[in-house]
Scaffold this motif. Structure first.
Motif, short mmCIF file in Angstrom:
data_model
loop_
_atom_site.label_atom_id
_atom_site.label_comp_id
_atom_site.label_asym_id
_atom_site.label_seq_id
_atom_site.Cartn_x
_atom_site.Cartn_y
_atom_site.Cartn_z
N LEU A 1 0.84 -1.20 0.00
CA LEU A 1 0.00 0.00 0.00
C LEU A 1 0.88 1.26 0.00
N PRO A 2 0.29 2.42 -0.29
CA PRO A 2 1.06 3.67 -0.26
C PRO A 2 1.68 3.91 1.13
N PRO A 3 2.67 4.77 1.21
CA PRO A 3 3.37 5.00 2.49
C PRO A 3 2.56 5.88 3.44
N TRP A 4 1.42 5.38 3.85
CA TRP A 4 0.56 6.06 4.81
C TRP A 4 0.49 5.22 6.08
N SER A 5 -0.20 5.75 7.07
CA SER A 5 -0.47 4.98 8.28
C SER A 5 -1.86 4.38 8.16
N TYR A 6 -1.99 3.11 8.54
CA TYR A 6 -3.28 2.43 8.46
C TYR A 6 -3.77 2.13 9.86
N ASP A 7 -5.04 2.44 10.05
CA ASP A 7 -5.57 2.32 11.41
C ASP A 7 -6.69 1.28 11.43
N LEU A 8 -7.53 1.35 12.41
CA LEU A 8 -8.48 0.27 12.64
C LEU A 8 -9.31 -0.06 11.42
N SER A 9 -9.71 -1.30 11.35
CA SER A 9 -10.22 -1.89 10.14
C SER A 9 -11.42 -2.76 10.47
N ASP A 10 -12.15 -3.15 9.44
CA ASP A 10 -13.25 -4.08 9.64
C ASP A 10 -13.47 -4.83 8.34
N ALA A 11 -14.13 -5.98 8.44
CA ALA A 11 -14.49 -6.76 7.26
C ALA A 11 -15.98 -6.63 7.02
N GLY A 12 -16.38 -6.80 5.76
CA GLY A 12 -17.79 -6.73 5.43
C GLY A 12 -18.57 -7.93 5.96
N LYS A 13 -19.88 -7.85 5.81
CA LYS A 13 -20.77 -8.92 6.26
C LYS A 13 -21.92 -9.02 5.25
N GLY A 14 -22.51 -10.18 5.14
CA GLY A 14 -23.69 -10.35 4.29
C GLY A 14 -23.44 -9.81 2.90
N PRO A 15 -24.16 -8.76 2.49
CA PRO A 15 -24.02 -8.24 1.13
C PRO A 15 -22.63 -7.67 0.83
N SER A 16 -21.87 -7.36 1.89
CA SER A 16 -20.51 -6.81 1.70
C SER A 16 -19.44 -7.81 2.13
N ALA A 17 -19.81 -9.08 2.24
CA ALA A 17 -18.92 -10.07 2.85
C ALA A 17 -17.59 -10.23 2.12
N ASP A 18 -17.55 -9.93 0.82
CA ASP A 18 -16.30 -10.12 0.07
C ASP A 18 -15.35 -8.94 0.24
N TRP A 19 -15.79 -7.91 0.94
CA TRP A 19 -15.02 -6.68 1.03
C TRP A 19 -14.45 -6.46 2.43
N SER A 20 -13.36 -5.72 2.47
CA SER A 20 -12.81 -5.29 3.76
C SER A 20 -12.39 -3.83 3.67
N LEU A 21 -12.21 -3.21 4.85
CA LEU A 21 -11.91 -1.78 4.87
C LEU A 21 -10.79 -1.47 5.87
N LEU A 22 -9.98 -0.50 5.50
CA LEU A 22 -8.97 0.06 6.40
C LEU A 22 -9.15 1.57 6.43
#
Lengths: 621, 621
Positions: B219-240
């Motif tokens: 990923l780009p040289p940034w800081s990444y903080d708390l994250s979560d994963a999708g559920k149900g209709p968004s189950a294939d996706w994750s977020l940072l």
């Protein structure tokens, strides 16, 4: 009253006791309180926000090597203070000073805490701790709850019965659990001849905050267990219990349970100190060693039911109580009778040159509550009552010290070792609360796998009967505790500026990074929300060194504000240490890995804590 | 409602925010409950002996490297589980297996626990943990509460936003907090070109109990903080979430707060996995590295108010919530809108080759409770409500996810970071309890010096308004927790016999001490109340070796009885380890010090525990 494990053990008590003593099985639906009074009990232990607990409870942390601090009556765990083992959370054992103090040890077995005393009551100044595992004694400052000194005690075999302090903290006695060869190497076949159990008389200097050894005593090769110091009329005396006076060298569960009686060692510490002053000792491994067989007076043996686990002196200092740990009865001994027996040379024999006082002459009474079994330790209230834990029958027995009358009995969950009353081992017990420190929790709490926490039962002892208030799990493993009223302690909130400390920097303009050969010294500041290692640098939060440099990082937390603690962690260098408000500390390491290592504040300090970062750049060779 | 620190900060919010954000001063006599209902509140949190707590609370232990396990509603601390740091009490990091697993590290910074999930809810099987300090990920077995594997993750700069698992624990994502040079050494002047923040997709094999890395993303040289994963209709996706998209290299408290917006990274982990299967990666330091600038789809940026501290997906998987940590408002984003924007290529630009979705196109609403400041993290109940911590205004805000209506606000004591609801981050929250994990305790509890514990506030959230139930101190430093109903976990009570284990001995007749050159192997038994190293020896509890020998001590606890744990400590050798009921473990060391060293059981096991001893005899050369 549940009678647990009694059937299985009862017949074996008087004689040979097999290893089949087991733990009580108690159905999980047993409730110690009637449902009618649950409401008021819940209220009694509930401390709402805005109010404080009444008492500090200081529990030894056993083989964690740490101290556990609780509030009573809520039984909330407030602080873990690292004493004998490193603590990655606070950096104890990582910063230069505490690392040197720990001396490379990573494990400790903290058995018994002892608060400093003035006139036989806690004075709120110091807490002493002893390490059975690696033969160390420590002093903790109750001003900031930090360990200030650790002393490795030579010639020792595990201070299981320490620490206990004299009435005005003249000495912290440090007697041994195991016998070891006193001089060089000797196998177990020479046990009785060449092994000794050594007791050390440790002193503490409040000015220098340093521990020292005044003298040692080469006791017979027995095991020494819990101990107590006299008070008032017995203030010059101290006591230890013994077991394995059989001098067995294997299979102690059987071989150390042969004799009907073991002993209490009763000694006059002022007399011993005088003898040392008079030169009546031998220089031994750098210590002033007293050999009891050469003594004329000052040390006596009092017979007691076999394998006692402790001895406790009454608040008025007139009596001492000890019991065989597999026995059904407690024994009350009289100091006055003991002094009389000593004066009259009323001896029944001697062991290793130490006179044995006649049991019948010193004993005042035996107290035998029906069905009770396994008396271990006794604490006191302010109304002349004693409280004794019964390990095997899993209960606390309340009884009248003067009459021996049994007044009340309360179940514990499960097997209680020590117990701790509010100021319960001092000259001035307050008689409010009692906590039993139980081994084995089984079904008390949510299961966390095959091994459960230890447990504590809190009792209200202010009335005629003991009221069970709550059950609290605890990390392994408290062996003893002391409970002191909150008004006695005066912790401070911020470290004062120390303008004489050459390592401290309070002004950003004074921050700097200095190089002397391959030694790089950083004089930096931590503050909300940044590191300043060199304010004049383009990147004040970056430390650049060369591979192989010795790096000394001196950091001062200039946030003189209660509870604003900063951490300093270096990624992949496995290094972290905290600086409390106003504190200056040093981290020292060799930068042996080239690369780019993020630095960050590890202790949440502000809304911009996450931005309190920097880099350690280690230029490759 | 107290408005703490608002005056000082309010004017600075929209623009440049100085490091002067400070902590609220609240008078100690503030009581969150009216005295009228204290009685019922006390009853609500009181769990009498014989009853159990309803929920397990698993808190990360931050820079202690450990896991803290609590019972809810009593908030009693039941167990500390060592994960990333040695634990002298249990011998974690001392016995051979756990010592090798720890790999020499003594410090860890455990930020976020993640319970394994099936269909988006906790399944009670595993807990995953990540170490910001030394870039490790761990798996713990909820059967015995023991760490089973630790994996050092290369190319990483501190997994502050991990661990978070996908709906069926396909992956544990492990993104980085700090950017570091991806390939060899590079100074900070080359930050934007040569530094990267790497995310790792970690897998866990339930059969072998081993962690592995499926692929990494540069990923780009940034800081990444708390994250979560999708559920149900968004189950294939994750977020940072990201911060420091300014790519500042010094003084982040100012330089990383310049841009008005940072980003959420939205990625389709199934697409990424497919790309890896299709060979769309580069081999890099032994890892399959995806470079986003080479990606066609699968990863997008969503603008969000600057310096967000996390993103949370609603239980139904339709929305995600994120907020700038210094902002007054929460932002609700719609997955449906995001998918639409992706399909329509509704982009406002790109960074490092990653398309930026239009904020207005993805955003559903901003929720701005009057006077609230510093939204950090959000949890959910079973009735469509969200609960968000406000770090700066020290409160929890309850609001309706569908309408944005603010329904209730409750004070915390003091600054809350994370919060944890009962199953509150799953697809099936139970809506019973909520715990805020607060930084800074100040006057909440009895003082323990300049640095106080962290604190937790427990709320009952089952009704229309949040009810503050209790305040609990906690060791440093929980960053996140998960609360799971007790019925979900099925810990076992005793280790089963493993007749295939060549190191295990269940029959006393099989105990033995073998020598092979200078390697001595002990196959022994621990049982109430003795050590048997060689049943045929005259002293079965003595191990005799020669100075310099390598000694391997294999011990099996043959007490197949719940909670009967034995310890094995060697005095002055700084060694201790426990064996839980039925367990076999190995201690290995070089006997480099001649002499006589007592051995003793360190974990209280029976009435004759004190007699469970032996000796290690090390014959001098």
């Amino acid at each position: 009253m549940l009678k647990k494990a009694l059937t299985a053990v009862g017949g074996a008590v008087a004689g040979f006791l097999m290893a089949t003593v087991f733990f009580a099985e108690v159905a999980p639906n047993v409730t110690p309180q009637s449902s009618a009074n649950l409401e008021s009990i819940a209220e009694q232990v509930y401390v709402p926000h805005g109010e404080l607990d009444d008492y500090y409870l200081f529990n030894s942390g056993g083989h964690s090597g740490q101290l556990f601090v609780y509030g009573v009556p809520s039984m909330r765990h407030i602080r873990t203070v690292p004493i004998f083992t490193p603590d990655p959370a606070t950096g104890y054992g990582y910063d230069k000073e505490s690392k040197e103090m720990l001396g490379g040890y990573t494990w400790g077995d903290f058995h018994h805490p002892a608060l400093s005393e003035t006139n036989g009551d806690y004075d709120g100044k110091w807490l002493f701790a002893t390490d059975v595992a690696n033969n160390r004694v420590a002093a903790m400052d109750l001003g900031d709850f930090h360990t200030v000194d650790i002393l490795k005690v030579p010639n020792s075999g595990g201070p299981h019965c320490a620490a206990f302090v004299t009435e005005n903290t003249e000495y912290v006695f440090f007697p041994t659990r195991f016998a070891r060869p006193l001089d060089g190497f000797a196998g177990l076949d020479e046990y009785s001849e060449k092994y000794r159990g050594v007791m050390s008389a440790v002193t503490f200097d409040e000015e220098t905050k340093k521990l020292d050894i005044a003298y040692q005593v080469a006791l017979p090769p027995w095991s020494y267990d819990l101990s107590d110091a006299g008070k008032g009329p017995s203030a010059d005396w101290s006591l230890l219990t013994t077991y394995n006076t059989e001098e067995a060298t294997t299979n102690l569960e059987i071989n150390a349970s042969q004799a009907d009686k073991d002993f209490i060692v009763l000694f006059n510490w002022k007399e011993l100190a005088d003898k040392v002053t008079n030169g009546e000792y031998e220089d031994f491994n750098g210590q002033k060693m007293i050999f009891p067989e050469n003594l004329d007076g000052g040390m006596y043996l009092v017979p007691v039911a076999k394998s006692p686990h402790g001895v406790d002196v009454t608040p008025d200092g007139t009596r001492f109580i000890a019991s065989g740990k597999l026995a059904p009865a407690m024994t009350v001994f009289s100091f006055e009778k003991a002094f009389e027996a000593i004066a009259n040379e009323d001896f029944s024999g001697e062991r290793n040159g130490i006179p044995i006082l006649n049991y019948e002459s010193v004993m005042e009474r035996e107290v035998d509550p029906p069905g009770a079994l396994g008396p271990l330790h006794t604490q006191f209230d302010d109304r002349g009552n004693a409280y004794t834990t019964m390990f095997i029958s899993s209960e606390v027995v309340k009884w009248d010290v003067n009459t021996g009358e049994v007044l009340d009995r309360a179940d514990t969950f499960y097997s209680p070792g020590h117990l701790v009353g509010s100021h319960g081992d001092t000259a001035a017990p307050t008689g409010e609360y009692l906590v039993s420190l139980n081994k084995i929790a089984k079904d008390n709490y949510l299961s966390v796998g095959p091994s459960h926490p230890e447990s504590m039962d809190l009792f209200d002892i202010s009335g005629d009967t003991m009221v069970h208030l709550s059950s609290t799990p605890v990390n392994p493993e408290p062996h003893y505790g002391q409970m002191v009223h909150r008004d006695v302690l005066k912790p401070f909130t911020v470290y004062e500026k120390d303008e004489n400390n050459p390592l401290a920097v309070y002004d950003q303009a004074d921050t700097r990074i200095e190089r002397d050969g391959n030694h790089v010294s950083v004089f930096g500041i931590t503050m909300r929300s940044k590191f300043i290692f060199d304010a004049n640098s383009a990147r004040p939060d970056v430390i650049e060194v060369n591979e192989g440099d010795l790096v000394s990082i001196h950091l001062t937390n200039t946030d003189f504000d209660q509870d604003i603690t900063h951490g300093f962690g270096i990624m992949d260098y496995d290094l972290n240490f905290e600086q409390q408000p106003g504190q200056t500390k040093t981290l020292e390491f060799v930068a042996d890995k080239p690369g780019v290592y993020p630095i960050y504040c590890t202790n949440f300090c502000s809304a911009l804590h996450q931005e309190m970062t920097g880099y350690l750049i280690v230029n490759p060779k």
